[in-house]
Enzyme design. Structure first.
Site, mmCIF file in Angstrom:
data_model
loop_
_atom_site.group_PDB
_atom_site.id
_atom_site.type_symbol
_atom_site.label_atom_id
_atom_site.label_comp_id
_atom_site.label_asym_id
_atom_site.label_seq_id
_atom_site.Cartn_x
_atom_site.Cartn_y
_atom_site.Cartn_z
ATOM 1 N N HIS A 86 1.061 -1.162 0.211
ATOM 2 C CA HIS A 86 0.269 -0.142 -0.263
ATOM 3 C C HIS A 86 0.621 0.907 0.076
ATOM 4 O O HIS A 86 2.137 1.165 0.566
ATOM 5 C CB HIS A 86 -1.144 0.074 1.158
ATOM 6 C CG HIS A 86 -1.783 1.454 1.087
ATOM 7 N ND1 HIS A 86 -3.450 1.257 0.404
ATOM 8 C CD2 HIS A 86 -1.394 2.402 1.898
ATOM 9 C CE1 HIS A 86 -3.656 2.086 1.235
ATOM 10 N NE2 HIS A 86 -2.770 3.266 1.851
ATOM 11 N N ASP A 165 -15.147 1.939 7.407
ATOM 12 C CA ASP A 165 -14.445 2.564 6.780
ATOM 13 C C ASP A 165 -14.536 3.451 5.314
ATOM 14 O O ASP A 165 -14.509 4.350 5.578
ATOM 15 C CB ASP A 165 -12.861 1.607 6.135
ATOM 16 C CG ASP A 165 -11.843 2.842 6.066
ATOM 17 O OD1 ASP A 165 -11.204 3.411 6.671
ATOM 18 O OD2 ASP A 165 -11.337 2.408 4.683
ATOM 19 N N ARG A 172 -15.331 12.115 6.798
ATOM 20 C CA ARG A 172 -13.878 12.656 7.213
ATOM 21 C C ARG A 172 -13.631 13.428 6.118
ATOM 22 O O ARG A 172 -13.095 14.648 6.302
ATOM 23 C CB ARG A 172 -12.402 11.690 7.232
ATOM 24 C CG ARG A 172 -12.860 11.375 9.143
ATOM 25 C CD ARG A 172 -11.523 9.810 8.901
ATOM 26 N NE ARG A 172 -10.867 10.365 9.008
ATOM 27 C CZ ARG A 172 -9.689 9.464 8.054
ATOM 28 N NH1 ARG A 172 -9.993 8.494 7.633
ATOM 29 N NH2 ARG A 172 -8.300 9.474 7.949
ATOM 30 N N SER A 187 -7.462 3.887 8.737
ATOM 31 C CA SER A 187 -8.658 3.519 7.483
ATOM 32 C C SER A 187 -7.651 2.228 6.468
ATOM 33 O O SER A 187 -8.640 1.687 6.161
ATOM 34 C CB SER A 187 -8.870 4.879 7.019
ATOM 35 O OG SER A 187 -9.126 4.585 5.693
ATOM 36 N N LYS A 191 -8.224 -2.181 5.674
ATOM 37 C CA LYS A 191 -8.869 -2.464 4.177
ATOM 38 C C LYS A 191 -7.651 -3.553 4.588
ATOM 39 O O LYS A 191 -8.093 -4.572 3.818
ATOM 40 C CB LYS A 191 -9.027 -1.567 3.998
ATOM 41 C CG LYS A 191 -10.324 -0.767 4.431
ATOM 42 C CD LYS A 191 -10.354 -0.071 2.354
ATOM 43 C CE LYS A 191 -8.614 0.993 2.614
ATOM 44 N NZ LYS A 191 -9.107 2.602 3.265
#
Length: 429
Positions: A86, A165, A172, A187, A191
């Protein structure tokens, strides 16, 4: 006032007053918000209290678990070790595109559930959707089958993956609470943990084109991410990488796909190749395949064959021509000298204004829009030489893109010292 509203008020007051939330409070408020019992305005107040007063490691790990438990955990059921990557987002960051097929070619399975771009940072799914026929949404059965057959899948998250999320992220975004490190970390990790991979490598970007502008802020985020991984028994490595100048020479959607394909065929810009290989080495080490040689595999072009299979498996045609912009405009060098600075944020905003990005989640993107960096910092240039090429299907966007680039380019007599691409590495193991 209902019992649920009272409970929400208790949770808000606890964090407002700088106190620690209990596990029970966290489980209840995340679950109740997902079900619609806690109202948006109440969760917005709590998010602001968390932004201002923070959460400790235990609170953040419990918050992450509650978001995971709001949906289902994927069961990938593949024979290979699974490892994911990620990135926190940057300008020209197309690394997922060559990385996923490269790591798959080296023997691991890569389940990469990705997102779309918002603002000046691009989204992996937007890039891939510039390939004719390619589709982002797959069922869990399709994800499993593609992992088994190809070894890599890049697609949109399934609807039942951490729904809390998805709901909280949207809130947000409109309430000024995006910057909270515990909420960013939970967050991302909710995931990734729900996705079911055995290990995770994180690319935490630092610099003007990144979400985290300073090394201190990026380190805090990386530590939070790695800490959550450790709390959940997930092997995590986080790399802090420089995002002060665009990564590679292409910024946009189709232009980044084209550059990624060059890398997969054994060419491409040196910085994209370096980061792709470095992240691949970390992923393969976590997957228990340290003997693999991703640099050699990438140079050989073997990963390109995996890329073609990955694209075809999702309905795309890897040989089809990519979209081309109807209008181009060159930005020339003002002086002779060495390109000393090319600000990543400014280039990202320019690409966004040309149509490559979106201001709201529902906005479309232009697949052909973007910026080509014809020169990079450290290279010698002459007055009038093209530095950037702006591409768009909407010529009326060019003035706004040029305005974004005002002050972004610096030409000097000598090149400044170049720093490393990888600034630091943190591990949970």
């Amino acid at each position: 006032m209902s019992r649920e509203a009272m409970s929400a008020m208790d949770v808000i007051r606890t964090k407002r007053d700088g106190l620690r939330l209990t596990g029970e409070q966290i489980d209840w408020v995340v679950g109740a918000y997902t079900r619609g019992v806690v109202a948006d305005e109440q969760m917005a107040a709590l998010a602001m209290a968390i932004l201002l007063n923070g959460m400790d490691t235990t609170e953040t790990a419990r918050w992450t678990r509650a978001m995971i438990d709001s949906g289902q955990r994927l069961r990938l059921d593949v024979d290979r070790p699974t490892v994911d990557k990620h990135s926190t987002g940057g300008v020209g960051d197309k690394i997922t595109l060559p990385l996923a097929p490269l790591v798959a070619t080296c023997g691991a399975a890569v389940p990469q559930l990705s997102g779309r771009g918002l603002g000046h940072t691009g989204g992996t799914l937007d890039k891939l959707e510039s390939i004719p026929g390619w589709r982002a949404r797959l069922s869990l059965d399709e994800i499993r089958a593609q992992l088994a057959e190809v070894g890599a899948v890049v697609c949109a998250p399934t609807d039942d993956l951490a729904p809390a999320d998805r709901k909280l992220y949207a809130l947000r975004d409109v309430t000024g609470t995006v910057e909270s490190v515990p909420l960013i970390a939970s967050s991302i990790m909710s995931k990734k943990i729900a996705e079911g991979a055995d290990a995770l490598v994180l690319d935490v970007k630092v610099g003007s084109g990144a979400f985290m502008k300073t090394r201190e802020d990026a380190t805090r985020l990386a530590e939070a991410l790695v800490g959550i991984g450790a709390e959940h028994g997930l092997a995590v490595t986080a790399l802090l990488t420089d995002m002060s100048t665009p990564l590679g020479r292409a910024v946009g959607n189709a232009v980044e796909v084209e550059e990624a394909v060059d890398v997969l065929r054994g060419g491409g810009p040196a910085d994209v190749v370096e980061l792709t290989v470095t992240l691949a080495e970390e992923m393969l080490a976590l997957a228990g395949l340290p003997a693999a040689d991703p640099a050699a595999v990438l140079a050989s072009g073997a990963a390109y064959e995996t890329w073609c299979r990955m694209i075809r498996a999702q309905g795309g045609d890897p040989q089809a021509p990519l979209p081309r912009a109807g209008h181009t405009q060159v930005v020339p060098a003002a002086d002779d000298g060495v390109l000393a600075q090319l600000d990543a944020y400014a280039v990202g905003v320019a690409a966004w204004r040309l149509g490559a990005g979106r201001a709201r989640k529902e906005d479309p993107v232009q697949h052909a829009a973007g910026v080509l960096c014809l020169a990079k910092p450290g290279e010698r240039v002459t007055a009038g030489q093209p530095l950037l090429e702006l591409r768009t299907d909407a010529p009326d966007t060019v003035p706004a893109a040029l305005a974004a680039l005002d002050g972004a380019i610096e030409i000097a007599d000598a090149a400044p010292p170049s720093g490393p691409l990888v600034l630091d590495t943190l591990r949970s193991h």
